[in-house]
Design a protein around this motif. Structure first.
Motif, short mmCIF file in Angstrom:
data_model
loop_
_atom_site.label_atom_id
_atom_site.label_comp_id
_atom_site.label_asym_id
_atom_site.label_seq_id
_atom_site.Cartn_x
_atom_site.Cartn_y
_atom_site.Cartn_z
N THR A 125 0.84 -1.21 0.00
CA THR A 125 0.00 0.00 0.00
C THR A 125 0.87 1.25 0.00
O THR A 125 0.56 2.23 -0.71
CB THR A 125 -0.92 0.00 1.23
N ALA A 126 1.96 1.22 0.79
CA ALA A 126 2.86 2.37 0.81
C ALA A 126 3.51 2.59 -0.54
O ALA A 126 3.69 3.75 -0.97
CB ALA A 126 3.93 2.15 1.89
N VAL A 127 3.86 1.52 -1.23
CA VAL A 127 4.43 1.66 -2.58
C VAL A 127 3.46 2.37 -3.50
O VAL A 127 3.84 3.28 -4.26
CB VAL A 127 4.80 0.26 -3.14
N TRP A 128 2.18 2.00 -3.44
CA TRP A 128 1.18 2.63 -4.31
C TRP A 128 1.01 4.10 -3.95
O TRP A 128 0.90 4.96 -4.84
CB TRP A 128 -0.14 1.89 -4.18
N LEU A 129 0.95 4.41 -2.67
CA LEU A 129 0.75 5.80 -2.25
C LEU A 129 1.95 6.67 -2.62
O LEU A 129 1.78 7.83 -2.99
CB LEU A 129 0.52 5.85 -0.73
N VAL A 130 3.15 6.11 -2.54
CA VAL A 130 4.33 6.88 -2.94
C VAL A 130 4.30 7.17 -4.43
O VAL A 130 4.65 8.29 -4.87
CB VAL A 130 5.61 6.09 -2.56
#
Length: 223
Positions: free
Chosen positions: A10-15
């Motif tokens: 999820t953090a990868v997508w948000l970044v």
């Protein structure tokens, strides 16, 4: 903050797809801001594919837009039904069949007589009974005290032998530690045997002889 599924993905997508700060992403995903910075730099989660939290039902578009407009705002995750299912639940209390419940006082009496080191809480958990019942058996105030006789719970089929052995071992270890903490019984030092004392050497007195012998006394005289 509600835990989300696949926080690094999820953090990868948000970044990659938002203008959120590292602190906002870290707070939402339950990560450290430096870890999020590492994701942005390509040093962390390099082979992880991003997961859209909006499509996954963990974040609303309104929350995301609100956070992108205000860097001091931290997003709130949508409560996920899957997350609730993943939470550890308290195990159900031990169930004893009705046909076996009448045998529990006999098992309690066996513990009271043979293993007083086992606590009431441990007996209660193992047999699925109450502390009040245990106390009534111990004080012989149970309604069926006249017919209660100590019987091994393994024989009664209330518990397995391995579980019983483990419980008794733990109770014995705990009692030994408690006794050691309280001082326990101290061993008296055994006095060392006394070494035999040799008598003091006193040289014997030589017999006092008379006058020194003379030639006459030895060889006699000529007359």
């Amino acid at each position: 903050m509600t835990d989300i599924l696949m926080p690094k993905a999820t953090a990868v997508w948000l970044v990659d797809n938002t203008s959120l700060t590292f602190e906002q992403i870290a707070a939402f995903c339950g990560l450290h801001p430096l870890e999020v910075r590492g994701i942005a730099d390509g040093d962390v989660a390099r082979d992880i594919r991003g997961v859209d939290p909006i499509t996954g039902g963990q974040l609303t578009r309104e929350e995301l837009d609100k956070a992108q407009e205000n860097s001091a705002y931290f997003m709130k995750a949508v409560v996920s039904r899957h997350a609730e299912l993943m939470k550890a639940h308290k195990p159900a209390p031990k169930y004893t069949p009705v046909s076996r419940r009448q045998d529990r006082p006999d098992a309690i009496a066996w513990f009271v007589r043979n293993h007083p080191e086992v606590t009431d809480a441990q007996i209660s958990k193992l047999l699925g009974t109450t502390k009040a019942t245990i106390e009534s058996v111990r004080s012989r105030t149970h309604w069926n005290s006249a017919n209660i006789k100590p019987v091994d719970p393994v024989t009664l089929g209330l518990v397995g032998q391995l579980a019983l052995d483990e419980l008794v071992r733990k109770a014995a270890d705990k009692k030994a530690k408690d006794d050691a903490r309280k001082g326990g019984a101290t061993l008296q030092a055994v006095a060392a045997p006394e070494e035999p004392v040799e008598p003091e050497f006193v040289p014997e007195e030589r017999e006092r002889r008379g006058a020194e012998p003379t030639a006459a006394s030895v060889f006699g005289t000529k007359e």
